[in-house]
Design an enzyme around this catalytic site. Structure first.
Site, PDB file in Angstrom:
ATOM      1  N   HIS A  98     -32.418 -22.516  -3.823  1.00  0.00           N
ATOM      2  CA  HIS A  98     -33.370 -22.766  -4.913  1.00  0.00           C
ATOM      3  C   HIS A  98     -33.094 -24.064  -5.657  1.00  0.00           C
ATOM      4  CE1 HIS A  98     -34.390 -18.191  -5.075  1.00  0.00           C
ATOM      5  NE2 HIS A  98     -35.139 -18.831  -4.214  1.00  0.00           N
ATOM      6  N   CYS A 145     -38.893 -45.255 -15.519  1.00  0.00           N
ATOM      7  CA  CYS A 145     -40.310 -45.543 -15.773  1.00  0.00           C
ATOM      8  C   CYS A 145     -40.868 -44.775 -16.973  1.00  0.00           C
ATOM      9  CB  CYS A 145     -41.141 -45.213 -14.527  1.00  0.00           C
ATOM     10  SG  CYS A 145     -41.372 -43.448 -14.269  1.00  0.00           S
ATOM     11  N   GLY A 205     -24.451  -9.632  -5.739  1.00  0.00           N
ATOM     12  CA  GLY A 205     -25.128  -9.817  -7.030  1.00  0.00           C
ATOM     13  C   GLY A 205     -26.563 -10.281  -6.972  1.00  0.00           C
ATOM     14  N   THR A 206     -27.349  -9.674  -6.099  1.00  0.00           N
ATOM     15  CA  THR A 206     -28.761 -10.040  -6.073  1.00  0.00           C
ATOM     16  C   THR A 206     -29.627  -8.786  -5.946  1.00  0.00           C
ATOM     17  OG1 THR A 206     -30.470 -11.367  -4.984  1.00  0.00           O
ATOM     18  CG2 THR A 206     -28.682 -10.584  -3.585  1.00  0.00           C
ATOM     19  N   ASN A 256     -22.500  -5.111  -5.709  1.00  0.00           N
ATOM     20  CA  ASN A 256     -23.436  -5.172  -6.827  1.00  0.00           C
ATOM     21  C   ASN A 256     -23.060  -4.114  -7.861  1.00  0.00           C
ATOM     22  OD1 ASN A 256     -25.888  -5.163  -8.516  1.00  0.00           O
ATOM     23  ND2 ASN A 256     -26.878  -6.212  -6.801  1.00  0.00           N
ATOM     24  N   ALA A 271     -18.615  -8.238  -9.431  1.00  0.00           N
ATOM     25  CA  ALA A 271     -18.210  -9.164  -8.371  1.00  0.00           C
ATOM     26  C   ALA A 271     -16.840  -9.776  -8.662  1.00  0.00           C
ATOM     27  CB  ALA A 271     -19.253 -10.265  -8.217  1.00  0.00           C
TER      28      ALA A 271
HETATM   29  P1  NAD Z   1     -31.391 -11.117 -10.859  1.00  0.00           P
HETATM   30  O1  NAD Z   1     -31.101 -11.668 -12.212  1.00  0.00           O
HETATM   31  O2  NAD Z   1     -32.746 -10.671 -10.558  1.00  0.00           O
HETATM   32  O3  NAD Z   1     -30.411  -9.865 -10.563  1.00  0.00           O
HETATM   33  C1  NAD Z   1     -29.056  -9.923 -10.728  1.00  0.00           C
HETATM   34  C2  NAD Z   1     -28.362  -8.900  -9.825  1.00  0.00           C
HETATM   35  O4  NAD Z   1     -26.964  -8.989 -10.049  1.00  0.00           O
HETATM   36  C3  NAD Z   1     -28.742  -7.436 -10.080  1.00  0.00           C
HETATM   37  O5  NAD Z   1     -28.896  -6.780  -8.845  1.00  0.00           O
HETATM   38  C4  NAD Z   1     -27.529  -6.888 -10.857  1.00  0.00           C
HETATM   39  O6  NAD Z   1     -27.318  -5.504 -10.621  1.00  0.00           O
HETATM   40  C5  NAD Z   1     -26.414  -7.716 -10.287  1.00  0.00           C
HETATM   41  N1  NAD Z   1     -25.266  -7.914 -11.170  1.00  0.00           N
HETATM   42  C6  NAD Z   1     -25.260  -8.160 -12.505  1.00  0.00           C
HETATM   43  N2  NAD Z   1     -24.015  -8.384 -12.946  1.00  0.00           N
HETATM   44  C7  NAD Z   1     -23.197  -8.288 -11.871  1.00  0.00           C
HETATM   45  C8  NAD Z   1     -21.793  -8.435 -11.676  1.00  0.00           C
HETATM   46  N3  NAD Z   1     -20.976  -8.722 -12.692  1.00  0.00           N
HETATM   47  N4  NAD Z   1     -21.295  -8.273 -10.425  1.00  0.00           N
HETATM   48  C9  NAD Z   1     -22.132  -7.975  -9.384  1.00  0.00           C
HETATM   49  N5  NAD Z   1     -23.449  -7.833  -9.504  1.00  0.00           N
HETATM   50  C10 NAD Z   1     -23.989  -7.987 -10.734  1.00  0.00           C
HETATM   51  O7  NAD Z   1     -30.860 -12.209  -9.862  1.00  0.00           O
HETATM   52  P2  NAD Z   1     -31.309 -12.681  -8.400  1.00  0.00           P
HETATM   53  O8  NAD Z   1     -31.585 -11.512  -7.549  1.00  0.00           O
HETATM   54  O9  NAD Z   1     -30.299 -13.658  -7.998  1.00  0.00           O
HETATM   55  O10 NAD Z   1     -32.714 -13.432  -8.586  1.00  0.00           O
HETATM   56  C11 NAD Z   1     -33.000 -14.200  -9.670  1.00  0.00           C
HETATM   57  C12 NAD Z   1     -33.338 -15.650  -9.396  1.00  0.00           C
HETATM   58  O11 NAD Z   1     -32.951 -16.258 -10.603  1.00  0.00           O
HETATM   59  C13 NAD Z   1     -32.527 -16.356  -8.350  1.00  0.00           C
HETATM   60  O12 NAD Z   1     -33.417 -16.923  -7.480  1.00  0.00           O
HETATM   61  C14 NAD Z   1     -31.772 -17.478  -9.063  1.00  0.00           C
HETATM   62  O13 NAD Z   1     -32.216 -18.734  -8.582  1.00  0.00           O
HETATM   63  C15 NAD Z   1     -32.225 -17.438 -10.476  1.00  0.00           C
HETATM   64  N6  NAD Z   1     -31.153 -17.376 -11.482  1.00  0.00           N
HETATM   65  C16 NAD Z   1     -30.029 -18.134 -11.309  1.00  0.00           C
HETATM   66  C17 NAD Z   1     -28.998 -18.062 -12.208  1.00  0.00           C
HETATM   67  C18 NAD Z   1     -27.782 -18.898 -11.962  1.00  0.00           C
HETATM   68  O14 NAD Z   1     -27.885 -19.967 -11.370  1.00  0.00           O
HETATM   69  N7  NAD Z   1     -26.586 -18.412 -12.341  1.00  0.00           N
HETATM   70  C19 NAD Z   1     -29.075 -17.205 -13.318  1.00  0.00           C
HETATM   71  C20 NAD Z   1     -30.257 -16.452 -13.478  1.00  0.00           C
HETATM   72  C21 NAD Z   1     -31.293 -16.550 -12.544  1.00  0.00           C
HETATM   73 ZN    ZN Z   2     -39.700 -42.461 -13.024  1.00  0.00          ZN
END
Ligand code: NAD
Ligand code: ZN
Length: 252
Positions: free
Chosen positions: A119, A151, A188-189, A214, A233
């Site tokens: 992403h 620019c 963690g997704t 997760n 995690a």
């Molecule tokens: P999400 O926020 O939808 O879900 C987070 C997941 O992590 C859940 O399943 C939750 O149960 C789990 N979780 C929470 N705390 C945890 C821990 N300590 N250990 C293990 N698991 C844990 O996230 P997603 O599914 O990654 O999708 C959200 C989108 O948001 C992604 O595409 C991402 O690009 C973006 N995002 C990125 C960040 C970042 O860069 N850190 C932060 C927020 C959202």
């Molecule tokens: Zn520019």
């Protein structure tokens, strides 16, 4: 479905092409809120700020919100033991790639080198007027509404907004590693952001063992997850690494 840390460790130690697929949950213990769940980003902000049309129409109003949402927190965040475990496994040749949905740079900060940013990232922006790539320095971010230093044009953060395509090179590499993988570690997704969320299904269909870490069951749990390790995690990964040592050829 299995819940055994020992079985997960055995599979990881014997993997030929171990790949990690990470989401916001791996960075939660680094202080970066996830999107969903209590205290999540969507409790505080309206998701439409990450829709491209809305962003373009409300540039001056949305930039301060995006800075507050991501840059302030992310720039201060440090990797946690989960990121460090993956970096260590890569150094030792055990882990071949990290495919991340995150934009926080924490895998790289922890020392991972082969990081596929599905992403995009928060390090730079693209000027919508002159097309240049612009590193998002403190200086640029200190402006209330950042503008292109070349620019004066509008800058779009180099991460993927809703409705935007996945950067082609990242999509290609991610699929390549997914299809080569025999052990796929999903951390963690929630598994609901398409198309990223489809990758673990591809891995599974191709015969990989899916190990999931997760706090809560996700879309994958009970469907394609072979081994589910429930918990934080930052705690599970170091425990898994310790257990994995038992199954690796001893180094002395
Ligand atoms: P999400 O926020 O939808 O879900 C987070 C997941 O992590 C859940 O399943 C939750 O149960 C789990 N979780 C929470 N705390 C945890 C821990 N300590 N250990 C293990 N698991 C844990 O996230 P997603 O599914 O990654 O999708 C959200 C989108 O948001 C992604 O595409 C991402 O690009 C973006 N995002 C990125 C960040 C970042 O860069 N850190 C932060 C927020 C959202
Ligand atoms: Zn520019």
């Amino acid at each position: 479905m299995d819940y055994s840390l020992e079985e997960a460790a055995r599979r990881i130690a014997r993997a030929r092409h171990l790949v990690a697929f990470t989401g916001a949950g791996i960075s939660a213990e680094s202080g970066i809120p996830t999107f969903r769940g209590p205290g999540g980003i969507w409790d505080k902000y309206d998701p439409q700020v990450l829709e491209l049309d809305f962003f373009l129409r409300n540039y001056d109003r949305v930039w301060p919100v995006i800075k507050d949402m991501f840059y302030t927190v992310i720039h201060k965040a440090e990797p946690n033991p989960a990121h460090y475990t993956l970096a260590d496994w890569e150094k030792r040749g055990l882990l071949k790639a990290v495919i991340t949905q995150n934009i926080d740079n924490l895998h790289q900060k922890a020392g991972s080198r082969n990081v596929i940013e599905y992403h995009g990232n928060t390090r730079q922006a693209v000027c919508l007027d002159c097309g240049r790539t612009v590193p998002l320095t403190e200086e640029i971010l200190s402006q209330q509404v950042p503008r292109c230093p070349h620019c004066g044009g509008r800058l779009k953060p180099d991460f993927v907004f809703f409705g935007e395509p996945i950067p082609p090179e990242a999509a290609r590499k991610a699929l390549e590693h997914t299809l080569r993988s025999d052990v796929y570690l999903v951390i963690g997704t929630t598994g609901i952001i398409i198309p990223a969320s489809l990758l673990p299904y591809e891995a599974k269909r191709n015969g990989a063992t899916v190990i999931e870490v997760n706090l809560h069951p996700s879309e994958y749990t009970g469907k394609i997850t072979d081994i589910f390790l429930q918990g934080k995690a930052g705690e599970i990964l170091p425990a898994l690494a310790k257990e994995t040592e038992k199954f690796l050829p001893s180094s002395n």
